[in-house]
Design an enzyme around this catalytic site. Structure first.
Site, short mmCIF file in Angstrom:
data_model
loop_
_atom_site.label_atom_id
_atom_site.label_comp_id
_atom_site.label_asym_id
_atom_site.label_seq_id
_atom_site.Cartn_x
_atom_site.Cartn_y
_atom_site.Cartn_z
N SER A 119 0.83 -1.21 0.00
CA SER A 119 0.00 0.00 0.00
C SER A 119 0.86 1.25 0.00
CB SER A 119 -0.92 0.02 1.22
OG SER A 119 -1.64 1.24 1.30
N TYR A 139 -2.26 0.71 10.28
CA TYR A 139 -2.32 0.02 8.98
C TYR A 139 -1.07 0.33 8.16
CZ TYR A 139 -3.98 -0.96 4.22
OH TYR A 139 -4.12 -1.41 2.92
#
Length: 241
Positions: free
Chosen positions: A133, A146
């Site tokens: 990501s 995250y």
């Protein structure tokens, strides 16, 4: 072909793109924590592409018995496993939220990737395509739990790519930005910066064929993250990102 996180819309779109391109596999292994849902996708592949699939249970919140997978072998692995969880505004001090984010995106996932990487190293062939990501490029107050897990995954993939290069196994890191998927449903995403699963699958497929090392699903994210990475810390810490 091995697909980790096979209920991901991006994973399913990529599988269809590969099969549309003419590739076929003796068995397509669909790893999932919800087999009953994945069975529907397996049936779709059988009908549309005449591709045999096997649904394999995997839950990264539990301990895994790797011996059950000894028979599974493939030279292509696609990993879309991920868990966004609750953002830091609401979930920073929520222990269960933090543990699941870290387990699914990094701690429990790395041993699984290592397991299949070792199999590919033995045969001296293979491609591993793993979704990380852009959130892992710099910790931001909105999602740094995250993001920290994805940062660890990105660093792991960089090292694994370096290690496996001489063993004839290629590792590709994919960095999606905003994606129009179930995981981001309800979030206020900028349409100009958001890709559909099909867009992502097409771009990842092209990069896979070219053996790219790192690919951004939408090229604009390379520029965006370059800017974010280079904001001086004394300014960045005052920003709401």
């Amino acid at each position: 072909m091995i697909v980790l996180g096979s209920n991901s819309e991006i994973a399913q779109a990529f599988v269809e793109r590969v099969l549309d391109g003419g590739e076929r596999f003796k068995t397509l292994y669909l790893f999932t924590s919800t087999p009953e849902v994945t069975e529907r996708f397996a049936k779709h592949l059988e009908v549309r592409f005449m591709q045999h699939s096997e649904v394999v249970f995997m839950d990264l919140t539990q301990n895994i018995d790797f011996s059950k997978w000894d028979y599974i072998q493939s030279s292509l692995l696609f990993c879309a496993t991920g868990y966004l969880g609750v953002g830091t505004d609401e979930g920073l001090y929520n222990r269960k939220n933090t543990e699941k984010i870290v387990d699914v995106n990094y701690a429990k996932l790395i041993p699984v990737l290592n397991y299949f990487a070792e199999k590919m190293e033995r045969t001296r062939q293979g491609n591993m395509i793993v979704l990380s990501s852009v959130a892992g490029e710099r910790g931001r107050q909105s999602n740094f739990i995250y993001g920290s897990a994805k940062a660890g995954l990105t660093a792991y993939l960089s090292g694994l790519r370096n290690y496996l290069h001489s063993k004839k196994v290629h590792v590709m890191t994919v960095k999606p930005g905003f994606m129009d998927t179930k995981m981001t449903e309800g979030l206020p995403l900028n349409p100009a910066l958001t890709a559909s699963p099909k867009q992502a699958a097409d771009g990842i497929f092209r990069a896979y064929k070219l053996k790219k090392n790192t690919v951004y699903v939408l090229p604009i994210w390379r520029l965006i993250m370059c800017v974010i990475r280079n904001i001086p810390e004394f300014i960045f810490k005052k920003m709401k990102l």
